[in-house]
Design a protein around this motif. Structure first.
Motif, mmCIF file in Angstrom:
data_model
loop_
_atom_site.group_PDB
_atom_site.id
_atom_site.type_symbol
_atom_site.label_atom_id
_atom_site.label_comp_id
_atom_site.label_asym_id
_atom_site.label_seq_id
_atom_site.Cartn_x
_atom_site.Cartn_y
_atom_site.Cartn_z
ATOM 1 N N MET B 133 33.401 41.070 45.861
ATOM 2 C CA MET B 133 34.664 41.535 45.279
ATOM 3 C C MET B 133 34.433 42.005 43.850
ATOM 4 N N SER B 134 35.316 42.867 43.378
ATOM 5 C CA SER B 134 35.228 43.281 41.975
ATOM 6 C C SER B 134 35.826 42.163 41.119
ATOM 7 N N PRO B 135 35.405 42.081 39.860
ATOM 8 C CA PRO B 135 35.994 41.081 38.965
ATOM 9 C C PRO B 135 37.519 41.144 38.946
ATOM 10 N N ASP B 136 38.066 42.344 38.927
ATOM 11 C CA ASP B 136 39.528 42.481 38.918
ATOM 12 C C ASP B 136 40.160 41.829 40.145
ATOM 13 N N ASP B 137 39.535 42.037 41.290
ATOM 14 C CA ASP B 137 40.098 41.467 42.517
ATOM 15 C C ASP B 137 40.017 39.942 42.523
ATOM 16 N N ILE B 138 38.928 39.411 41.991
ATOM 17 C CA ILE B 138 38.808 37.943 41.923
ATOM 18 C C ILE B 138 39.923 37.392 41.041
ATOM 19 N N VAL B 139 40.089 38.000 39.864
ATOM 20 C CA VAL B 139 41.116 37.532 38.935
ATOM 21 C C VAL B 139 42.498 37.634 39.580
ATOM 22 N N GLN B 140 42.738 38.741 40.277
ATOM 23 C CA GLN B 140 44.048 38.928 40.921
ATOM 24 C C GLN B 140 44.298 37.850 41.983
ATOM 25 N N THR B 141 43.253 37.521 42.728
ATOM 26 C CA THR B 141 43.396 36.490 43.765
ATOM 27 C C THR B 141 43.764 35.149 43.141
ATOM 28 N N VAL B 142 43.096 34.811 42.044
ATOM 29 C CA VAL B 142 43.392 33.539 41.376
ATOM 30 C C VAL B 142 44.812 33.566 40.798
ATOM 31 N N LEU B 143 45.195 34.712 40.248
ATOM 32 C CA LEU B 143 46.567 34.864 39.735
ATOM 33 C C LEU B 143 47.586 34.642 40.845
ATOM 34 N N ASP B 144 47.341 35.311 41.976
ATOM 35 C CA ASP B 144 48.297 35.240 43.099
ATOM 36 C C ASP B 144 48.386 33.843 43.707
ATOM 37 N N SER B 145 47.342 33.067 43.560
ATOM 38 C CA SER B 145 47.348 31.720 44.144
ATOM 39 C C SER B 145 48.295 30.792 43.393
ATOM 40 N N GLY B 146 48.654 31.184 42.173
ATOM 41 C CA GLY B 146 49.522 30.338 41.366
ATOM 42 C C GLY B 146 48.806 29.174 40.722
ATOM 43 N N LEU B 147 47.492 29.151 40.812
ATOM 44 C CA LEU B 147 46.716 28.030 40.258
ATOM 45 C C LEU B 147 46.968 27.877 38.758
ATOM 46 N N ARG B 148 47.305 26.647 38.359
ATOM 47 C CA ARG B 148 47.494 26.340 36.937
ATOM 48 C C ARG B 148 46.485 25.299 36.522
ATOM 49 N N GLY B 149 46.193 25.271 35.240
ATOM 50 C CA GLY B 149 45.155 24.376 34.728
ATOM 51 C C GLY B 149 45.453 22.918 35.031
ATOM 52 N N ARG B 150 44.463 22.228 35.559
ATOM 53 C CA ARG B 150 44.638 20.823 35.919
ATOM 54 C C ARG B 150 44.201 19.873 34.807
ATOM 55 N N GLY B 151 43.826 20.434 33.647
ATOM 56 C CA GLY B 151 43.337 19.600 32.553
ATOM 57 C C GLY B 151 44.455 18.960 31.751
ATOM 58 N N GLY B 152 45.668 19.498 31.894
ATOM 59 C CA GLY B 152 46.778 18.899 31.160
ATOM 60 C C GLY B 152 47.845 19.889 30.766
#
Ligand SMILES: Cc1cc2nc3c(=O)[nH]c(=O)nc-3n(C[C@H](O)[C@H](O)[C@H](O)COP(=O)(O)O)c2cc1C
Ligand code: SF4
Ligand code: FES
Lengths: 162, 515
Positions: B133-152
């Motif tokens: 995948m292109s870097p842009d697509d990876i970033v978009q996938t992570v964005l779309d997943s709704g993942l938020r930082g679990r560190g606090g």
């Protein structure tokens, strides 16, 4: 002057620096290495590290004093690291510490000759507290009787080695 | 044919005797058994948990001591036979069956350092997808997943990555925050010990996404076991060509270095952590600039928590939607909750956001370990608020828990029984802040000392009403004028303790009168 510098150099500390390519950003790793070897950070070693990494002694001192792990004084032969963070407090860590101070006749965080007690702030064993770490070995559900036998076991191991 | 027997090598399991159990089973079983050292299934109240592979699945026994081993053999546990310590099939144990394990899917299942087993259980699928995948697509996938930082802080991971990707710089860094300082948390440790390749895989994916060629995993020194496992895992990944230059011909280079902390809670704060990686005092830095623009060695740097990064492989392997289908509102996906303190069944519970606090404490936790009643819980670590039982129906999400006066933080929940002295806990919060303050700003450095002294006076019954006012003022000041959340959030446990248990801050006279 040169001879004087050489005589006060800590050869082991210099070797540890070399292991990390004499890179100043590896200072924490280097100090861990030195402490692992000597049990604390002797003044000579700190001077050698500063000299070898080409940073000021004030920089090294600043780092050595900022972090709780680093000890500038010789430590007891054995250190029992007892967790006193919240989850362990909830299952009696403070009572364990009080009992340990009595049993080993030493105050927490105040040195000691054969056995020293050190307060820790979470060892990642919070579901099985009170937690204790000795010589990098983790223990859970520790009460004073268990602590005494852990201490004896590690003392025996240390004795066997030397 | 020998029978496969799984005995955890997780530090918590070892802390209650897993090594002795393994030795005893090896001695008695001889060639009849093939011992596999796995991570922990997370049911820490059952550790040491021994599992035997049978045609029906893995059968669980626990908590096993070395003294139980003979009776297990005598009962025929190698065929999954009944025994007083038996729990039937591991995956049918209610505690386990009710979880949604995405990030922890392999923890406790596989040998943590067996790369082939990792791959057989879905490992590397996310990375293989990402390398195409292109870097842009990876970033978009992570964005779309709704993942938020679990560190606090709960910051959206995709947005952070997008910022770092946009920086035009030949040198960028990808860092894992494994400082896990919060009391009551151990999920980072369990992942690093139970499935270290997952963290490394997440880091490589992140590195490709933002264009980082070097990364650091900053692991706290209190975790010697995790450090050892991670070092070996990195070595294995290097040998297999998953770390290094031109990974599997993809053109992606990534070198991973471990840095060991030195016992400073504040080094979990990202700017402090980066200073520490540079070999300096762990002092917090003023933002801006944010690390994604100028971080480690003044280069664009991503800092993510271990659990955040450990969730990334699942998202890349299964798609953003598969992850976002879990959870609710703006809290998507799953959270590995950690149940600790005075709790009967402590452990790791990975559940979709939205589960109620009560379900975690009562259904999973089963009340207290001591048998006393529950007085309060503290969620979100030392800087998180106390929640009283009448609020336990709150849904576990970033926003909902904040409304209830606490926070998700890193997912820790500490249970306290009825004997807990809440004024002393409030005092401890101030004391901890005093001990761990980096010293950069006055409200935190001095405020915590004054807060502790003021609480001492309140506890002693000295001018209570006036001193409560002083404490409130101090809390206001710390909240408003501290540079980071260390000083800024220390008032949270103090204030929630005061709000939920006002009688305990009324001085000794009032307390006696109430009794
Ligand atoms: C006092 C303090 C301590 C922190 N400790 C940790 C920690 O131990 N681990 C962690 O991942 N984040 C910790 N953080 C949060 C980090 O600053 C940062 O937000 C996080 O690592 C970013 O990763 P994430 O977006 O994946 O959560 C801490 C923050 C503060 C203010
Ligand atoms: S709030 Fe405390 S820890 Fe944070 S920067 Fe200020 S002094 Fe340092
Ligand atoms: S609070 Fe003691 S081990 Fe975590």
């Amino acid at each position: 002057m040169v001879t004087l510098l050489n005589t006060i150099e800590d050869q082991a500390a210099r070797r540890i620096c070399a292991d990390y390519g004499d890179a100043p950003d590896a200072l924490l790793e280097i100090l861990h290495g030195v402490q692992h070897l000597h049990g604390y950070l002797p003044e000579t070693a700190l001077r050698t590290v500063a000299h070898t990494l080409n940073i000021t002694r004030a920089d090294v001192h600043g780092v050595a004093t900022f972090y709780h792990d680093f000890k500038l004084k010789k430590q007891a032969a054995q250190t029992l690291k007892i967790c006193r963070a919240e989850a362990c407090q909830a299952v009696g860590a403070n009572e364990l510490i009080a009992a340990a101070e009595k049993a080993f006749k030493v105050k927490i965080d105040e040195g000691g000759l054969t056995v020293g007690l050190e307060a820790m702030y979470c060892l990642g064993n919070c579901a099985l507290g009170p937690a204790v770490l000795v010589d990098d070995r983790l223990y859970g559900r520790v009460d004073i009787e268990k602590l005494k036998s852990i201490s004896a076991k590690h003392a025996k191991k240390a004795g066997g080695r030397s | 044919m020998s029978v496969k027997v799984y005995i955890p090598i997780d530090a918590a399991a070892l802390s209650v005797g897993a090594q002795d159990v393994a030795d005893a089973i090896a001695a008695r079983g001889g060639n009849d058994v093939q011992i596999i050292r796995n991570g922990s299934r997370g049911m820490l109240y059952l550790e040491p948990l021994v599992e035997v592979e049978t045609p029906q699945g893995r059968v669980a026994y626990g908590p096993v001591t070395a003294d139980d081993v003979d009776s297990l053999f005598d009962a025929g546990f190698l065929t999954g036979a009944d025994h007083a310590l038996g729990h039937g099939l591991t995956e049918e144990i209610d505690y386990f069956a009710r979880q949604e394990r995405l990030t922890f899917a392999r923890v406790g299942v596989i040998d943590p350092l067996d790369l082939a087993d990792y791959e057989a259980h879905g490992g590397l699928a996310g990375l293989k997808a990402a390398l195409n995948m292109s870097p842009d697509d990876i970033v978009q996938t992570v964005l779309d997943s709704g993942l938020r930082g679990r560190g606090g802080a709960g910051f959206p991971t995709g947005i952070k990555w997008k910022t770092a990707l946009a920086q035009d710089n030949a040198q960028k860094y990808m860092c894992a925050n494994a400082d896990e300082g919060d009391s009551g948390t151990f999920a980072d440790r369990m992942l690093m010990e139970g499935d270290p390749f997952a963290l490394i895989e997440g880091m490589i994916i992140g590195a490709r996404a933002i264009g980082a060629t070097v990364g650091y995993a900053y692991i706290r020194s209190e975790y010697p076991h995790a450090i050892k496992t991670m070092r070996r895992a990195i070595h294995i990944m290097e040998s297999a060509g998953w770390l290094g230059d031109n990974i599997k011909g993809s053109g992606t280079d990534f070198h991973l270095i471990i840095r060991v902390g030195a016992g400073a809670y504040i080094c979990g704060e990202e700017s402090s952590m980066l200073e520490s990686i540079e070999g300096k005092r762990g002092q917090v830095k003023v933002k801006p600039p944010i690390p994604a623009i100028s971080g480690l060695f003044d280069k664009p740097t991503i800092v993510n928590n271990v659990l955040t990064l450990g969730s990334v492989p699942y998202i890349l392997a299964n798609g953003a939607k598969a992850y976002a289908d879990y959870g609710q509102g703006r809290s998507l996906g799953t959270q590995p909750f950690q149940l600790a303190g005075d709790v009967a069944r402590g452990g790791l519970i990975e559940k979709a956001f939205g589960v109620s606090l009560r379900e975690l404490i009562e259904d999973f936790g089963g009340g207290t370990y001591s048998g006393k009643s529950v007085k309060a819980i503290q969620a979100g670590g030392p800087l998180g608020g106390y929640v009283a039982p009448h609020d336990f129906d709150v849904a576990m999400g970033y926003e909902s828990l904040a409304e209830a006066g606490s926070m998700i933080g890193h997912g820790g929940i500490v249970v306290y029984n009825e004997t807990t002295d809440m004024a002393k806990m409030a005092r401890y919060a101030m004391e901890f802040c005093e001990l761990e303050s980096c010293g950069k700003c006055t409200p935190c450095r001095i405020g915590s000392v004054r807060g502790k002294e003021t609480l001492d006076k309140i506890i002693a019954g000295d001018n209570v009403a006036a001193n409560i006012d002083v404490l409130e003022d101090l809390c206001d000041l710390m909240e408003e004028a501290s540079l980071c959340a260390m000083g800024g959030l220390t008032p949270m446990p103090v204030r929630t303790a005061m709000k939920n248990f006002p009688d305990e801050f009324a001085g000794p006279n009032a307390k006696q009168a109430a009794e």
